[in-house]
Design an enzyme around this catalytic site. Structure first.
Site, PDB file in Angstrom:
ATOM      1  N   GLY A 148      76.332 135.515  -0.590  1.00 22.15           N
ATOM      2  CA  GLY A 148      75.939 137.383  -0.917  1.00 22.15           C
ATOM      3  C   GLY A 148      76.169 138.233   0.652  1.00 22.15           C
TER       4      GLY A 148
ATOM      5  CD  GLU B 152      70.161 136.589   0.834  1.00 20.86           C
ATOM      6  OE1 GLU B 152      70.721 136.657   1.098  1.00 20.86           O
ATOM      7  OE2 GLU B 152      69.740 135.943   0.377  1.00 20.86           O
ATOM      8  CG  ASP B 153      72.248 139.035  -1.190  1.00 19.44           C
ATOM      9  OD1 ASP B 153      71.305 138.252  -1.161  1.00 19.44           O
ATOM     10  OD2 ASP B 153      73.383 138.315  -1.956  1.00 19.44           O
TER      11      ASP B 153
ATOM     12  CG  ASP C 294      64.576 139.083  -7.800  1.00 20.16           C
ATOM     13  OD1 ASP C 294      64.734 140.218  -7.876  1.00 20.16           O
ATOM     14  OD2 ASP C 294      64.994 138.403  -8.181  1.00 20.16           O
TER      15      ASP C 294
ATOM     16  CE  LYS D 263      66.905 143.416  -7.857  1.00 22.74           C
ATOM     17  NZ  LYS D 263      67.340 142.241  -9.015  1.00 22.74           N
TER      18      LYS D 263
ATOM     19  CG  PHE E 161      71.022 141.049 -12.565  1.00 22.62           C
ATOM     20  CD1 PHE E 161      70.198 139.321 -12.008  1.00 22.62           C
ATOM     21  CD2 PHE E 161      72.352 140.936 -12.616  1.00 22.62           C
ATOM     22  CE1 PHE E 161      70.841 138.908 -11.022  1.00 22.62           C
ATOM     23  CE2 PHE E 161      73.128 139.774 -11.835  1.00 22.62           C
ATOM     24  CZ  PHE E 161      72.326 138.957 -10.916  1.00 22.62           C
ATOM     25  CB  VAL E 162      71.997 145.137  -8.360  1.00 26.10           C
ATOM     26  CG1 VAL E 162      71.322 146.047  -9.162  1.00 26.10           C
ATOM     27  CG2 VAL E 162      71.099 144.637  -7.427  1.00 26.10           C
TER      28      VAL E 162
ATOM     29  NE  ARG F 243      79.694 135.395  -4.542  1.00 28.17           N
ATOM     30  CZ  ARG F 243      77.932 135.531  -4.453  1.00 28.17           C
ATOM     31  NH1 ARG F 243      77.396 135.776  -4.059  1.00 28.17           N
ATOM     32  NH2 ARG F 243      77.838 134.113  -4.832  1.00 28.17           N
TER      33      ARG F 243
HETATM   34  P1  IMP Z   1      64.824 135.187  -3.991  1.00 26.67           P
HETATM   35  O1  IMP Z   1      64.528 134.072  -3.419  1.00 26.67           O
HETATM   36  O2  IMP Z   1      64.256 135.856  -5.745  1.00 26.67           O
HETATM   37  O3  IMP Z   1      63.976 136.829  -3.634  1.00 26.67           O
HETATM   38  O4  IMP Z   1      65.953 135.614  -4.590  1.00 26.67           O
HETATM   39  C1  IMP Z   1      66.742 136.262  -3.390  1.00 26.67           C
HETATM   40  C2  IMP Z   1      68.795 135.936  -4.392  1.00 26.67           C
HETATM   41  O5  IMP Z   1      68.777 136.242  -5.548  1.00 26.67           O
HETATM   42  C3  IMP Z   1      69.361 136.432  -3.656  1.00 26.67           C
HETATM   43  O6  IMP Z   1      70.164 136.022  -2.746  1.00 26.67           O
HETATM   44  C4  IMP Z   1      70.720 136.478  -4.510  1.00 26.67           C
HETATM   45  O7  IMP Z   1      71.284 135.674  -4.585  1.00 26.67           O
HETATM   46  C5  IMP Z   1      69.710 136.811  -6.160  1.00 26.67           C
HETATM   47  N1  IMP Z   1      69.157 137.956  -6.788  1.00 26.67           N
HETATM   48  C6  IMP Z   1      68.146 138.828  -6.638  1.00 26.67           C
HETATM   49  N2  IMP Z   1      68.795 139.746  -7.402  1.00 26.67           N
HETATM   50  C7  IMP Z   1      69.656 139.894  -8.224  1.00 26.67           C
HETATM   51  C8  IMP Z   1      70.786 141.015  -8.573  1.00 26.67           C
HETATM   52  O8  IMP Z   1      69.977 141.988  -9.113  1.00 26.67           O
HETATM   53  N3  IMP Z   1      72.168 140.732  -8.666  1.00 26.67           N
HETATM   54  C9  IMP Z   1      72.601 139.088  -7.508  1.00 26.67           C
HETATM   55  N4  IMP Z   1      72.143 138.345  -7.181  1.00 26.67           N
HETATM   56  C10 IMP Z   1      70.611 138.576  -7.112  1.00 26.67           C
HETATM   57 MG    MG Z   2      71.555 135.365  -1.812  1.00 26.90          MG
END
Ligand code: IMP
Ligand code: MG
Length: 177
Positions: free
Chosen positions: A45, A98-99, A102, A130, A151-152, A164
Site C-alpha cells: 500500500g 505507510e498508507d 487504521d 483514521k 473504507f477507502v 491500488r
Molecule cells: P491497522 O493495523 O488496522 O492500522 O491496519 C492498517 C492496514 O490496513 C493498512 O496498511 C491497510 O493495508 C489496511 N487498511 C486500513 N484501512 C483501509 C482502507 O480504508 N482501505 C484499504 N486498506 C485499509
Molecule cells: Mg498496508
C-alpha cells in the site's frame, strides 16, 4: 478525469496528494538534515506514497521495504511478517512509510520490531489517518490527511488487491464490496 465505476466519490485528489507530499518532503528534509534515514515502506500500500514522498525529500535517504499482513477484507486481523528488511538498521534512524493508520496494530507491531532490531529512532509518516478506528495507542509523526471512518481505495490502498493504481483516494461503492 474519468472516475472508476466502483468509486462512490473522490476524497482526496491527485493534486492535493502531490501538494501535501511536497510539504511533508520539506518537513522531513529539515528533520533529517544531519543524517541519512532509512525509509521503510510497508508493501504494497505504501508504494505510490513512498514514490511521491521521496521525490520531495531533498537530503540523502535509503529505501527498504517490508511486507506485513494485517488485513483480509474490510476488518483488521493479525500482523504477520511476510518479507523482512534487507538493510541492517542498527543505530540508524528509520522512517516507516505507510498508507493508512487504521486500528494502529500494524504500525505498533512494526515500530516495536524495528526497535528490537536496534534502530536508534523509529518515526512514522502516513498518507492517511483514521483516528476513529484506533484500537492501540500509536500515532504518526507526520500525517498526510486525517479522514473519516470510511473504507477507502486508491493511491496504494486496495480492496481485495484491486484499485491500488487509482491516482486519487476515493470511497468505494457499497455495490463493489
Ligand atoms: P491497522 O493495523 O488496522 O492500522 O491496519 C492498517 C492496514 O490496513 C493498512 O496498511 C491497510 O493495508 C489496511 N487498511 C486500513 N484501512 C483501509 C482502507 O480504508 N482501505 C484499504 N486498506 C485499509
Ligand atoms: Mg498496508
Amino acid at each position: 478525469m474519468v472516475i472508476h465505476k466502483d468509486v462512490e466519490k473522490i476524497l482526496i485528489s491527485n493534486e492535493e496528494i502531490a501538494k501535501r507530499c511536497k510539504e511533508l518532503g520539506n518537513e522531513l528534509s529539515n528533520y533529517y538534515k544531519n543524517e541519512v534515514p532509512i525509509t521503510v515502506g510497508l508493501l504494497k500500500g505504501s508504494v505510490p506514497f513512498m514514490a511521491e514522498l521521496v521525490k520531495n525529500i531533498a537530503i540523502d535517504v535509503e529505501m527498504d521495504f517490508m511486507d506485513v499482513s494485517s488485513y483480509s477484507g474490510t476488518e483488521s486481523t493479525e500482523v504477520k511478517i511476510i518479507k523482512d528488511l534487507e538493510c541492517p538498521i542498527k543505530d540508524r534512524s528509520v522512517l516507516i512509510v505507510e498508507d493508512v493508520i487504521d486500528t494502529g496494530k500494524t504500525l505498533k507491531t512494526v515500530k516495536e520490531l524495528l526497535y528490537t532490531k536496534g534502530a536508534k529512532e523509529v518515526k512514522i509518516v502516513c498518507l492517511l489517518d483514521k483516528p476513529a478506528r484506533r484500537e492501540v495507542d500509536i500515532s504518526a509523526d507526520w500525517t498526510g490527511f486525517v479522514i473519516p471512518d470510511e473504507f477507502v481505495i486508491g493511491f496504494g490502498l486496495d480492496y481485495n488487491q484491486k484499485y491500488r493504481n487509482l491516482p486519487y483516494v476515493g470511497v468505494i461503492k457499497k455495490s463493489a464490496i
